[in-house]
Write a protein that holds these residues in place. Structure first.
Motif, PDB file in Angstrom:
ATOM      1  N   LEU B  50       0.836  -1.202   0.000  1.00 43.53           N
ATOM      2  CA  LEU B  50       0.000   0.000   0.000  1.00 43.53           C
ATOM      3  C   LEU B  50       0.875   1.259   0.000  1.00 43.53           C
ATOM      4  CD1 LEU B  50      -2.786   1.346   0.300  1.00 43.53           C
ATOM      5  CD2 LEU B  50      -2.527   1.105   2.777  1.00 43.53           C
ATOM      6  N   GLU B  51       1.940   1.212   0.792  1.00 43.59           N
ATOM      7  CA  GLU B  51       2.802   2.380   0.919  1.00 43.59           C
ATOM      8  C   GLU B  51       3.486   2.724  -0.405  1.00 43.59           C
ATOM      9  OE1 GLU B  51       2.401   0.103   3.176  1.00 43.59           O
ATOM     10  OE2 GLU B  51       1.917   1.218   4.991  1.00 43.59           O
ATOM     11  N   SER B  52       3.994   1.689  -1.096  1.00 40.75           N
ATOM     12  CA  SER B  52       4.678   1.971  -2.360  1.00 40.75           C
ATOM     13  C   SER B  52       3.680   2.414  -3.426  1.00 40.75           C
ATOM     14  CB  SER B  52       5.471   0.748  -2.829  1.00 40.75           C
ATOM     15  OG  SER B  52       4.692  -0.409  -2.781  1.00 40.75           O
ATOM     16  N   LEU B  54       0.932   4.224  -2.853  1.00 38.91           N
ATOM     17  CA  LEU B  54       0.611   5.633  -2.609  1.00 38.91           C
ATOM     18  C   LEU B  54       1.772   6.541  -2.997  1.00 38.91           C
ATOM     19  CD1 LEU B  54      -1.202   5.310   0.826  1.00 38.91           C
ATOM     20  CD2 LEU B  54      -2.227   5.830  -1.387  1.00 38.91           C
ATOM     21  N   ASN B  58       1.519   9.334  -5.837  1.00 37.60           N
ATOM     22  CA  ASN B  58       1.827  10.717  -5.491  1.00 37.60           C
ATOM     23  C   ASN B  58       2.818  11.324  -6.487  1.00 37.60           C
ATOM     24  OD1 ASN B  58       2.446  13.079  -3.659  1.00 37.60           O
ATOM     25  ND2 ASN B  58       4.401  12.016  -3.622  1.00 37.60           N
ATOM     26  N   GLN B  61       1.043  12.062  -9.636  1.00 38.69           N
ATOM     27  CA  GLN B  61       0.260  13.303  -9.499  1.00 38.69           C
ATOM     28  C   GLN B  61       1.148  14.532  -9.650  1.00 38.69           C
ATOM     29  OE1 GLN B  61      -1.847  13.522  -5.782  1.00 38.69           O
ATOM     30  NE2 GLN B  61      -3.758  12.903  -6.715  1.00 38.69           N
ATOM     31  N   ASP B  62       2.323  14.469  -9.038  1.00 42.78           N
ATOM     32  CA  ASP B  62       3.268  15.582  -9.177  1.00 42.78           C
ATOM     33  C   ASP B  62       3.612  15.817 -10.643  1.00 42.78           C
ATOM     34  OD1 ASP B  62       3.408  15.896  -6.429  1.00 42.78           O
ATOM     35  OD2 ASP B  62       5.361  14.924  -6.211  1.00 42.78           O
ATOM     36  N   HIS B 154      13.041   8.807  -3.325  1.00 39.47           N
ATOM     37  CA  HIS B 154      12.218   7.597  -3.411  1.00 39.47           C
ATOM     38  C   HIS B 154      12.890   6.550  -4.287  1.00 39.47           C
ATOM     39  CE1 HIS B 154       8.856   5.215  -5.207  1.00 39.47           C
ATOM     40  NE2 HIS B 154       8.477   5.158  -3.960  1.00 39.47           N
TER      41      HIS B 154
END
Lengths: 108, 285
Positions: B50-52, B54, B58, B61-62, B154
């Motif tokens: 889930l973390e990766s 999101l 993100n 989106q950027d 990241h």
């Protein structure tokens, strides 16, 4: 492993628990927490804490606040005042203020 | 700083060749961001955790936000969103082939390597635009740069961790073998490159930026035990794929992606894009 996340909205405020992230280490936890918990709400700072490192004591183990009557702490004795007594309190307060003013003036 | 006299005027004050060069530069920038973001979103609900999921959503989106800032500058010349994206001929897009390649099925190493190669390139590209002679471009660089540090962190953090495991390292190497040649396309010219340089729309040449990019990515990949294609630095042309995207020649995967990206627009019979956000210039005001 699970990292609990604490978010602070503005400098000086408390960090408040806001959820958690799964991450293999602290660096990745901080990276993920930024997105998961710091992106959509005002954030000044985040803490990530390994869940295992958090010590907990709960209501089953402890009697929070004790077991004897300590309602005097709440100062609820003042809640049933009638109007006449409220006037008396107000008068007493203004007398006190006059006295304070007089003594402050005397010092000059 | 470019001298004041070298500064170009606003959109309406450009000579024809200046305008053509500004447009060409903006198409490269905007198309890279849009198409890569579109690819990234394929990981939505499919990333390893889930973390990766999101984190990559993100980043996508950027990049969409950055694409919007560049496309908005093309709108200065009278194009609307339908012209720029939804009704544009796929052959008119100028993104690098790196952005359009489909991900190897379920291969997170691909996403991580691609993002690393791209985001280091984007950093160099933005630095070379910070003092662009066209103020409308230079003014938007800072806003984009502030979101880019996270992208690199990241990608690097993931690379370091995957490289620590033998099986993952092999997958990373396979991704490097496959993607590195297409990343070279980022540094290929599209239209009006000579004018772009002459006008100072960018303060570094593509060749110089490619050298800087090599200086960063090659030592870093090697430090992880990953090898870039042999001889890539000495002779990049030998490694570069036949289809680079920058010249409008795209892989078949691009047609399929463009088709999918614009499907809803066509199915709804739209003639213009639905507007949900204020113009970036108004948002700044």
């Amino acid at each position: 492993m699970i990292w609990e996340v604490f978010r602070q909205e503005d400098a000086g405020e408390y960090h408040t628990h806001c959820g958690n992230v799964h991450a293999p280490d602290r660096e990745m936890a901080k990276l993920f927490a930024q997105i998961q918990h710091g992106r959509r709400k005002p954030t000044n700072s985040l803490w990530v804490v390994p869940k295992d490192e958090i010590g907990e004591v709960d209501a089953e183990e402890a009697a929070f606040g004790g077991t004897t009557d300590k309602s005097y702490r709440w100062v609820m004795g003042y809640k049933d005042l009638d109007a006449a007594f409220a006037e008396e309190v107000a008068e007493s307060e203004s007398e006190q203020e006059d006295a304070d003013r007089a003594s402050a003036g005397g010092d000059d | 700083m470019a001298a004041e006299s070298d500064r170009l005027g606003g959109p309406a004050e450009l000579a024809d060749d200046e305008r053509a060069a500004v447009e060409a530069l903006l198409y490269r920038l905007a198309d890279d961001e849009l198409v890569l973001a579109e690819r990234y979103t394929e990981w939505q609900v499919r990333a390893p955790t889930l973390e990766s999921d999101l984190a990559l959503a993100n980043i996508a989106q950027d990049e969409l936000g950055h694409a919007r800032l560049w496309y908005d500058l093309l709108r200065d010349f009278g194009y609307d969103e339908a012209d720029l994206i939804f009704e544009r001929d796929p052959a008119d897009f100028r993104h690098a082939s790196l952005a359009e390649l489909p991900f190897e099925d379920g291969d997170w190493a691909d996403a991580v390597v691609r993002s690393y190669l791209y985001d280091v390139a984007e950093q160099l590209r933005l630095e070379a635009l910070a003092d662009a002679s066209y103020p409308r471009i230079a003014d938007r660089v800072g806003k984009i740069q502030s979101e880019e540090a996270y992208h690199r962190e990241h990608a690097q953090n993931w690379l370091e961790r995957l490289a620590d495991d033998e099986a993952s390292l092999k997958r990373l190497q396979a991704a490097v073998d496959r993607l590195f040649p297409h990343a070279l396309a980022l540094w290929e010219p599209s239209d009006h490159e000579e004018t772009i340089e002459d006008l100072g729309l960018r303060t570094e040449s593509l060749a110089a930026m490619r050298e800087q990019w090599f200086d960063t990515v090659i030592p870093f990949l090697r430090s992880l035990g990953l090898e870039p294609p042999e001889g890539v630095r000495e002779n990049p042309e030998a490694v570069r794929p036949a289809t680079i995207g920058r010249d409008g020649d795209h892989t078949d995967d691009w047609d399929a992606l463009h088709e999918e990206m614009t499907r809803t627009y066509r199915e709804l019979g739209r003639e213009e894009a639905h507007k949900i956000m204020p113009d970036p210039d108004e948002a700044d005001a």
